[in-house]
Design a protein around this motif. Structure first.
Motif, PDB file in Angstrom:
ATOM      1  N   ALA A  50       0.869  -1.181   0.000  1.00 51.27           N
ATOM      2  CA  ALA A  50       0.000   0.000   0.000  1.00 51.27           C
ATOM      3  C   ALA A  50       0.905   1.230   0.000  1.00 51.27           C
ATOM      4  CB  ALA A  50      -0.911   0.013   1.223  1.00 51.27           C
ATOM      5  N   MET A  51       0.363   2.359  -0.409  1.00 51.51           N
ATOM      6  CA  MET A  51       1.139   3.593  -0.400  1.00 51.51           C
ATOM      7  C   MET A  51       0.723   4.426   0.800  1.00 51.51           C
ATOM      8  SD  MET A  51       3.529   5.412  -1.490  1.00 51.51           S
ATOM      9  CE  MET A  51       4.042   4.807  -3.089  1.00 51.51           C
ATOM     10  N   GLN A  55       5.713   7.089   2.073  1.00 55.29           N
ATOM     11  CA  GLN A  55       6.459   5.973   1.485  1.00 55.29           C
ATOM     12  C   GLN A  55       5.576   4.736   1.365  1.00 55.29           C
ATOM     13  OE1 GLN A  55       9.654   5.610   4.251  1.00 55.29           O
ATOM     14  NE2 GLN A  55       8.478   4.481   5.743  1.00 55.29           N
ATOM     15  N   PRO A  56       5.997   3.790   0.521  1.00 60.50           N
ATOM     16  CA  PRO A  56       5.235   2.545   0.390  1.00 60.50           C
ATOM     17  C   PRO A  56       5.476   1.640   1.591  1.00 60.50           C
ATOM     18  CG  PRO A  56       7.185   2.475  -0.994  1.00 60.50           C
ATOM     19  CD  PRO A  56       7.137   3.840  -0.389  1.00 60.50           C
ATOM     20  N   VAL A  57       4.503   0.796   1.861  1.00 63.02           N
ATOM     21  CA  VAL A  57       4.634  -0.226   2.898  1.00 63.02           C
ATOM     22  C   VAL A  57       4.236  -1.564   2.300  1.00 63.02           C
ATOM     23  CG1 VAL A  57       4.157   1.402   4.790  1.00 63.02           C
ATOM     24  CG2 VAL A  57       2.289   0.027   3.826  1.00 63.02           C
ATOM     25  N   GLY A  58       4.655  -2.640   2.948  1.00 64.34           N
ATOM     26  CA  GLY A  58       4.266  -3.964   2.491  1.00 64.34           C
ATOM     27  C   GLY A  58       4.639  -5.013   3.509  1.00 64.34           C
ATOM     28  N   PHE A  59       4.029  -6.169   3.371  1.00 64.76           N
ATOM     29  CA  PHE A  59       4.311  -7.282   4.265  1.00 64.76           C
ATOM     30  C   PHE A  59       4.010  -8.600   3.560  1.00 64.76           C
ATOM     31  CE2 PHE A  59      -0.110  -6.286   4.848  1.00 64.76           C
ATOM     32  CZ  PHE A  59      -0.742  -7.514   5.029  1.00 64.76           C
ATOM     33  N   THR A  60       4.634  -9.654   4.048  1.00 64.05           N
ATOM     34  CA  THR A  60       4.399 -10.997   3.527  1.00 64.05           C
ATOM     35  C   THR A  60       3.194 -11.586   4.239  1.00 64.05           C
ATOM     36  OG1 THR A  60       6.739 -11.279   3.070  1.00 64.05           O
ATOM     37  CG2 THR A  60       5.426 -13.287   3.234  1.00 64.05           C
ATOM     38  N   ALA A  61       2.303 -12.207   3.476  1.00 70.15           N
ATOM     39  CA  ALA A  61       1.084 -12.785   4.034  1.00 70.15           C
ATOM     40  C   ALA A  61       0.920 -14.231   3.578  1.00 70.15           C
ATOM     41  CB  ALA A  61      -0.132 -11.969   3.589  1.00 70.15           C
ATOM     42  N   THR A  62       0.502 -15.069   4.496  1.00 69.18           N
ATOM     43  CA  THR A  62       0.127 -16.445   4.148  1.00 69.18           C
ATOM     44  C   THR A  62      -1.359 -16.659   4.406  1.00 69.18           C
ATOM     45  OG1 THR A  62       0.779 -17.217   6.344  1.00 69.18           O
ATOM     46  CG2 THR A  62       2.429 -17.390   4.566  1.00 69.18           C
ATOM     47  N   SER A  63      -2.077 -15.560   4.638  1.00 70.84           N
ATOM     48  CA  SER A  63      -3.505 -15.646   4.948  1.00 70.84           C
ATOM     49  C   SER A  63      -4.398 -15.282   3.775  1.00 70.84           C
ATOM     50  CB  SER A  63      -3.822 -14.714   6.124  1.00 70.84           C
ATOM     51  OG  SER A  63      -3.468 -13.384   5.784  1.00 70.84           O
ATOM     52  N   GLY A 130      -1.688   4.752  -7.227  1.00 71.29           N
ATOM     53  CA  GLY A 130      -0.420   4.903  -6.527  1.00 71.29           C
ATOM     54  C   GLY A 130       0.070   3.683  -5.776  1.00 71.29           C
ATOM     55  N   VAL A 131      -0.641   2.556  -5.878  1.00 72.79           N
ATOM     56  CA  VAL A 131      -0.202   1.386  -5.116  1.00 72.79           C
ATOM     57  C   VAL A 131       1.120   0.853  -5.672  1.00 72.79           C
ATOM     58  CG1 VAL A 131      -2.537   0.689  -4.402  1.00 72.79           C
ATOM     59  CG2 VAL A 131      -1.528  -0.303  -6.450  1.00 72.79           C
ATOM     60  N   PRO A 132       2.020   0.419  -4.789  1.00 72.09           N
ATOM     61  CA  PRO A 132       3.294  -0.141  -5.243  1.00 72.09           C
ATOM     62  C   PRO A 132       3.075  -1.516  -5.874  1.00 72.09           C
ATOM     63  CG  PRO A 132       3.371   0.498  -2.913  1.00 72.09           C
ATOM     64  CD  PRO A 132       1.953   0.548  -3.340  1.00 72.09           C
ATOM     65  N   LEU A 133       3.541  -1.675  -7.124  1.00 71.85           N
ATOM     66  CA  LEU A 133       3.466  -2.957  -7.811  1.00 71.85           C
ATOM     67  C   LEU A 133       4.875  -3.527  -7.935  1.00 71.85           C
ATOM     68  CD1 LEU A 133       0.906  -2.250 -10.678  1.00 71.85           C
ATOM     69  CD2 LEU A 133       0.572  -3.668  -8.636  1.00 71.85           C
ATOM     70  N   LEU A 134       5.067  -4.739  -7.443  1.00 73.07           N
ATOM     71  CA  LEU A 134       6.366  -5.401  -7.485  1.00 73.07           C
ATOM     72  C   LEU A 134       6.599  -6.004  -8.857  1.00 73.07           C
ATOM     73  CD1 LEU A 134       6.214  -7.213  -4.026  1.00 73.07           C
ATOM     74  CD2 LEU A 134       7.274  -5.005  -4.576  1.00 73.07           C
ATOM     75  N   ASP A 135       7.812  -5.869  -9.370  1.00 73.39           N
ATOM     76  CA  ASP A 135       8.187  -6.442 -10.660  1.00 73.39           C
ATOM     77  C   ASP A 135       8.497  -7.926 -10.508  1.00 73.39           C
ATOM     78  OD1 ASP A 135       8.032  -3.870 -11.675  1.00 73.39           O
ATOM     79  OD2 ASP A 135      10.212  -3.583 -11.770  1.00 73.39           O
TER      80      ASP A 135
END
Length: 185
Positions: A50-51, A55-63, A130-135
């Motif tokens: 999310a933006m 700055q952008p933020v992010g986390f790893t999810a297994t849910s 504006g959401v961060p998209l990972l390459d």
């Protein structure tokens, strides 16, 4: 409201709860017992981004889970102690990235507390809203959040995908018994 849209007030209400037959006064599982059971259940690995204001933020999810196909809805949990929790909860849009078997280091980076998750070697760009998209991920979706539900030490987010991106074909990254792995198709 157009076909496929969801009104925020129609997503969930206390009256929409399923009845619980014979809900007895029993003690819930301990945290250790609960985690022990889920250590035997493989889960797909995703990164949620999310933006924020700065700055952008992010986390790893297994849910990550599919909730509905008509309309398309998904869910994921975010821990209330997570550094990205406040930004994800405040955001109107998030991106969900499905990871490939060879992206264990990316998953670990976004799971590591205090890591600069968007610094190189992470490659990303600003997507819709504006959401961060990972390459380099096999698939990603930009989603509009429709509901946040407090649940224990987490918040469960229900979101509606509005755009999907298909990348390279790859075996999925899974998490099982405290380790990353893969499955064959």
């Amino acid at each position: 409201m157009s076909h496929g849209e969801i009104a925020h007030h129609h997503v969930w209400s206390p009256s929409a709860r399923c009845p619980v037959a014979g809900a007895a006064e029993e003690e819930p599982l301990t945290e250790d017992a609960f985690r022990g059971v889920f250590r035997t259940h493989p889960a797909g690995v995703a990164i949620i981004t999310a933006m924020g204001e700065r700055q952008p933020v992010g986390f790893t999810a297994t849910s990550l889970a599919s909730v509905s196909s008509a309309p398309a809805l998904l869910s994921f949990g975010v821990g209330r102690n997570a550094s990205s929790w406040a930004t994800v909860c405040a955001a109107e849009y998030v991106a969900v990235h499905l990871l490939a078997h060879d992206q264990q280091e990316l998953a670990s980076t976004f799971a590591r507390s205090g890591a600069n998750r968007f610094a190189p070697p992470t490659r990303w760009s600003a997507g819709p809203h504006g959401v961060p998209l990972l390459d380099g991920v096999p698939a990603a979706m930009v989603c509009r959040k429709v509901y946040d539900l407090p649940a224990g030490d987490h918040t469960v987010v229900i979101a509606q995908p509005i755009r999907a991106y298909q990348g390279r074909q790859a075996r999925p990254l899974v998490y099982l018994d405290g380790h990353y792995g893969s499955v064959s198709r």
